[in-house]
Design an enzyme around this catalytic site. Structure first.
Site, PDB file in Angstrom:
ATOM      1  N   ARG A  59       0.827  -1.218   0.000  1.00  0.00           N
ATOM      2  CA  ARG A  59       0.000   0.000   0.000  1.00  0.00           C
ATOM      3  C   ARG A  59       0.858   1.264   0.000  1.00  0.00           C
ATOM      4  NH1 ARG A  59      -5.019  -2.330   3.700  1.00  0.00           N
ATOM      5  NH2 ARG A  59      -6.203  -3.002   1.868  1.00  0.00           N
ATOM      6  N   LYS A  87     -18.086 -19.895   0.225  1.00  0.00           N
ATOM      7  CA  LYS A  87     -19.543 -19.964   0.360  1.00  0.00           C
ATOM      8  C   LYS A  87     -20.304 -19.109  -0.646  1.00  0.00           C
ATOM      9  CE  LYS A  87     -19.678 -20.941   5.273  1.00  0.00           C
ATOM     10  NZ  LYS A  87     -20.083 -20.416   6.588  1.00  0.00           N
ATOM     11  N   GLY A 103      -9.456 -10.393  -0.921  1.00  0.00           N
ATOM     12  CA  GLY A 103      -8.386 -10.841  -0.032  1.00  0.00           C
ATOM     13  C   GLY A 103      -7.692 -12.136  -0.417  1.00  0.00           C
ATOM     14  N   GLY A 128     -12.582  -5.149   0.470  1.00  0.00           N
ATOM     15  CA  GLY A 128     -14.008  -4.825   0.548  1.00  0.00           C
ATOM     16  C   GLY A 128     -14.499  -3.924  -0.579  1.00  0.00           C
TER      17      GLY A 128
HETATM   18  P1  AMP Z   1     -13.537 -16.707  -0.002  1.00  0.00           P
HETATM   19  O1  AMP Z   1     -13.009 -15.922   1.154  1.00  0.00           O
HETATM   20  O2  AMP Z   1     -15.013 -16.845  -0.028  1.00  0.00           O
HETATM   21  O3  AMP Z   1     -12.957 -16.265  -1.318  1.00  0.00           O
HETATM   22  O4  AMP Z   1     -13.052 -18.210   0.247  1.00  0.00           O
HETATM   23  C1  AMP Z   1     -11.718 -18.591   0.215  1.00  0.00           C
HETATM   24  C2  AMP Z   1     -11.590 -19.862   0.991  1.00  0.00           C
HETATM   25  O5  AMP Z   1     -12.375 -20.877   0.392  1.00  0.00           O
HETATM   26  C3  AMP Z   1     -10.173 -20.385   1.003  1.00  0.00           C
HETATM   27  O6  AMP Z   1      -9.713 -20.359   2.331  1.00  0.00           O
HETATM   28  C4  AMP Z   1     -10.303 -21.823   0.501  1.00  0.00           C
HETATM   29  O7  AMP Z   1      -9.542 -22.741   1.243  1.00  0.00           O
HETATM   30  C5  AMP Z   1     -11.766 -22.105   0.684  1.00  0.00           C
HETATM   31  N1  AMP Z   1     -12.237 -23.158  -0.213  1.00  0.00           N
HETATM   32  C6  AMP Z   1     -12.230 -23.141  -1.541  1.00  0.00           C
HETATM   33  N2  AMP Z   1     -12.715 -24.301  -2.032  1.00  0.00           N
HETATM   34  C7  AMP Z   1     -13.033 -25.071  -0.982  1.00  0.00           C
HETATM   35  C8  AMP Z   1     -13.584 -26.375  -0.851  1.00  0.00           C
HETATM   36  N3  AMP Z   1     -13.908 -27.124  -1.910  1.00  0.00           N
HETATM   37  N4  AMP Z   1     -13.788 -26.857   0.402  1.00  0.00           N
HETATM   38  C9  AMP Z   1     -13.466 -26.097   1.473  1.00  0.00           C
HETATM   39  N5  AMP Z   1     -12.954 -24.847   1.401  1.00  0.00           N
HETATM   40  C10 AMP Z   1     -12.733 -24.346   0.195  1.00  0.00           C
END
Ligand code: AMP
Length: 396
Positions: free
Chosen positions: A37, A197, A354, A377
């Protein structure tokens, strides 16, 4: 004409230029552990100082409730000095007598960092009296902090209405990159959305489905889409209650002509740990005691095939549990394919959020994308199609 005024249009000589920057950097024992940054604001600081402006930096650090020495910006003055190669003075308040005296003592071409704006409640409230107290210190306002532009705070939004306002160089390159990726992109546009998720990315998926030509869904969230279509996902991370939402997104995609691409094969294991025994199976052959931890090689080949036919890629989220080997394979392979095509000049690629930055850097691909946003964000809100107050306030 650009939608924003940039530094090219500013008369800076002898002017007091209030510059909102992002100095919310990771620190350990008073030392900066990642200076991305700080590096990002140097072009603006050099531009302003070399053209005879007085650069007065406004920034926040952490989430203090009132004045809090542990969240002082004081250690950032030497950190910026070191990287800029010009001394950076420090004032221990961002308004009032200490700030006014420090500004008065500043020569043309000098740089001054003011204490954490969030030591005052008026910052986050965007309080008119606090905005006025800040505005008194400057003749011009420059916002060089895209990462805080999703907040309507005094130093990120309010000031733009009080003083002639300009986008700084870092803000300008971020806005240019984002415009090329989604606002006026070369088509076809492919979006990769991965991560844990669906629930955290509903608005993002809703916005992208309406804007992009292909939507590749990976990571844990793909499990929710697969399960909604009747695929058995064993003990995979899956939001079964969001099946109706996932089906609705698929329906919307059909209506808008957006092709949704889901994994066709997956890497499964019985444990969520590095080097857990694993196998590659077609999506419909996951056993009850297995979990999906990555997309498989056929999926990677399918995505590469789609990549060869698009002009623009927008990326947020990994294809699998990339932090644990070997479940980083699909993320790494696709990231490198995007980076290679970008370098070959056949693709414009923009990524952010992130974990995405960490995932692309892990693949050694981040630096070869057209643009990687570290804004977190603000980048996600932009992907959700939301207007960012700090950006809106800079518009002509
Ligand atoms: P996000 O912050 O929503 O972008 O999610 C990133 C996180 O999703 C990372 O820590 C990954 O380890 C997790 N992730 C991605 N694919 C999977 C999966 N199939 N099962 C469990 N965790 C996952």
């Amino acid at each position: 004409m650009a939608a924003f005024r940039t530094l090219d249009e500013a008369d800076l000589t002898g002017k007091r230029v209030l510059i909102r920057v992002d100095l919310n950097v990771p620190m350990e024992d008073g030392r900066v552990t990642d200076d991305t940054r700080i590096q990002a604001i140097l072009p603006t600081l050099r531009d302003v100082t070399q053209r005879g402006g007085k650069a007065i930096l406004l920034a926040h650090f952490g989430r203090p409730k009132g004045r809090d020495a542990s969240q002082s910006l004081a250690p950032l003055a030497p950190a910026v000095t070191e990287r800029l190669g010009t001394p950076v003075a420090f004032a221990d308040d961002c308004v009032g007598a200490p700030a006014e005296a420090a500004v008065a003592a500043l020569d043309d071409g000098g740089v001054l960092l003011l204490e954490n704006t969030r030591f005052h409640a008026g910052e986050e409230k965007n309080a008119p009296d606090f905005v006025s107290a800040l505005a008194k210190l400057g003749d011009l306002y420059v916002n060089d902090s895209f990462s805080t532009a999703h907040r309507a705070h005094a130093s990120t939004e309010g000031l733009a209405h009080e003083l002639p306002a300009f986008a700084g160089r870092s803000m300008q390159s971020e806005l240019d990159a984002l415009a090329k990726a989604l606002e006026a992109p070369e088509r076809p546009v492919l979006a990769v959305v991965g991560g844990a998720k669906v629930s955290t990315k509903l608005e993002l998926l809703g916005n992208l489905v309406a804007k992009v030509d292909l939507l590749v869904i990976g990571g844990g969230m793909a499990n929710t889409f697969l399960a909604a279509q009747g695929v058995k996902v064993g003990k995979s991370l899956c939001e079964h209650d969001l099946a109706p939402t996932a089906l609705k997104i698929i329906e919307t995609a059909k209506a808008t002509g957006c092709e949704i691409v889901l994994p066709v094969d997956v890497v499964v294991a019985k444990d969520f740990k590095a080097n857990a025994p694993h196998r590659v199976v077609p999506v419909d052959q996951v056993a009850d005691d297995e979990m999906i931890l990555d997309a498989g090689p056929a999926t990677v080949a399918l995505v590469k095939d789609k990549l060869a036919r698009v002009k623009t890629v927008v990326w947020n989220g990994p294809f699998g549990a990339f932090e644990i080997a070997p479940f980083d394979a699909a993320t790494v392979a696709v990231a490198r394919a995007v980076a290679d095509a970008t370098q070959a000049g056949t693709l414009l690629s923009v990524a952010g959020g992130g974990d995405t930055v960490a995932a692309l850097n892990h693949a050694g691909a981040g630096e070869r994308f057209s643009y990687v946003s570290t804004a977190g964000g603000a980048f996600l809100e932009w992907l959700e199609g939301k207007a960012l107050p700090g950006v809106e306030a800079l518009k002509r």
